[in-house]
Enzyme design. Structure first.
Site, PDB file in Angstrom:
ATOM      1  N   ASP A  38    -121.617   1.254 -40.244  1.00 43.72           N
ATOM      2  CA  ASP A  38    -120.602   0.474 -40.935  1.00 43.72           C
ATOM      3  C   ASP A  38    -120.224  -0.756 -40.106  1.00 43.72           C
ATOM      4  OD1 ASP A  38    -120.552   2.243 -43.022  1.00 43.72           O
ATOM      5  OD2 ASP A  38    -118.806   3.356 -42.301  1.00 43.72           O
ATOM      6  N   TYR A  66    -121.698  11.053 -32.363  1.00 47.22           N
ATOM      7  CA  TYR A  66    -120.671  10.032 -32.569  1.00 47.22           C
ATOM      8  C   TYR A  66    -119.429  10.334 -31.731  1.00 47.22           C
ATOM      9  CZ  TYR A  66    -123.208   8.486 -36.763  1.00 47.22           C
ATOM     10  OH  TYR A  66    -124.157   8.007 -37.632  1.00 47.22           O
ATOM     11  N   ASP A  80    -111.078   5.056 -43.501  1.00 46.48           N
ATOM     12  CA  ASP A  80    -110.918   4.494 -42.153  1.00 46.48           C
ATOM     13  C   ASP A  80    -109.754   3.508 -42.147  1.00 46.48           C
ATOM     14  OD1 ASP A  80    -111.908   1.955 -43.073  1.00 46.48           O
ATOM     15  OD2 ASP A  80    -113.955   2.657 -42.762  1.00 46.48           O
ATOM     16  N   ARG A 172    -116.224   9.550 -41.343  1.00 49.01           N
ATOM     17  CA  ARG A 172    -114.937   9.282 -42.002  1.00 49.01           C
ATOM     18  C   ARG A 172    -114.443  10.527 -42.739  1.00 49.01           C
ATOM     19  NH1 ARG A 172    -116.201   4.699 -45.949  1.00 49.01           N
ATOM     20  NH2 ARG A 172    -118.375   5.292 -45.618  1.00 49.01           N
TER      21      ARG A 172
END
Length: 278
Positions: A38, A66, A80, A172
């Site tokens: 993203d 992550y 987010d 997310r």
């Protein structure tokens, strides 16, 4: 010039922005990447240059790690902090033991909800386009596996985690699910992809440091299917001919030296070429 390069994607740019700059540096139109990040996320983005783009479907890039943070008490339309605020709520007090219990409950194979603002296609149209057009669409789910979640730190309104997940996992959504398990709202505020397959942050190079002298990584060393060295088949590989192999694997890369290709079992020990990689 053919090979792979591991870029550190900065925030406030798209993965396509990275590809465009790599194309400019290497004076080529043939550059692809192995998995979108993203725009506001950072971290590892693997790019393939020229003939190496043939290998993108066969690279070791399926498991990812992550580093993420989530803010409690807030829900946005994107999942987010960069999305529009949909709801705010008083934060229910949490303890580290509660957080540990929730994150452990979220590990394993599962069907994960796909964020409504995402690039997943439904009936040929991306989900975010339905949102932009104000059109209703059913909630989508995808099969993923969350191998491990580690709690790095926490405060009364923020949780910091490291997650080892399968390809296609939405961090997310994971952040929202952690908050939900704690009887709170939550939204992701920070995301760095630290690893993708065998590629780590230590392998990355920043775009500003990229040049024609940058050494590319060889495709052969980063494939996710078994490799068989068989120089005696070099001519057959070059012409895409069927070969006989003694192996338990149904799909392999056969390396003849100058030429190598992905081969698939047809019957018994007979294999056909399905993708030349040289």
């Amino acid at each position: 010039m053919n090979g792979l390069i591991c870029i550190y994607k900065e925030a406030n740019m798209t993965s396509f922005d990275v590809v465009r700059q790599v194309k400019r540096v290497f004076h080529t139109k043939k550059v692809g990447h192995s998995g979108t990040l993203d725009p506001n996320a950072e971290g590892v983005l693997v790019c393939a240059i020229n003939k190496a783009t043939k290998s993108l479907s066969y690279l070791d890039v399926y498991d990812k790690v992550y580093h993420a943070k989530l803010k409690l008490g807030l829900k946005t339309h994107t999942g987010d902090i960069w999305g529009d605020v949909l709801e705010e709520q008083m934060i229910q007090p949490i303890t580290s033991s509660q957080v540990e219990e929730v994150i452990q409950s979220l590990t394993g194979p599962q069907k994960q909800r796909v964020p409504m603002v995402s690039a997943k296609r439904v009936n040929g149209k991306r989900l975010y386009q339905y949102v932009l057009d104000g059109e209703p669409v059913e909630t989508q789910y995808t099969d993923v596996e969350i191998y491990r979640i580690d709690l790095i730190s926490m405060s009364e309104n923020e949780i910091e985690i490291r997650a080892h997940v399968s390809n296609g996992t939405y961090i997310r959504t994971l952040c929202e699910d952690i908050a939900k398990g704690l009887n709170n709202l939550g939204t992701m505020t920070y995301l760095v992809r630290e690893q993708i397959g065998s590629f780590t942050l230590e392998d990355t190079i920043k775009l500003e440091d990229l040049s024609l002298e940058t050494e590319l990584l060889p495709v052969r060393e980063h494939l996710n299917i078994p490799l068989i060295e068989a120089q005696q088949f070099q001519k057959q590989i070059m012409y895409g001919q069927t070969i006989e192999l003694m192996t338990q694997h149904d799909q392999v890369v056969v390396d003849g030296g100058d030429f190598y290709a992905v081969y698939q079992r047809v019957k018994d020990n007979t294999f056909k070429s399905i993708r030349g990689l040289w």
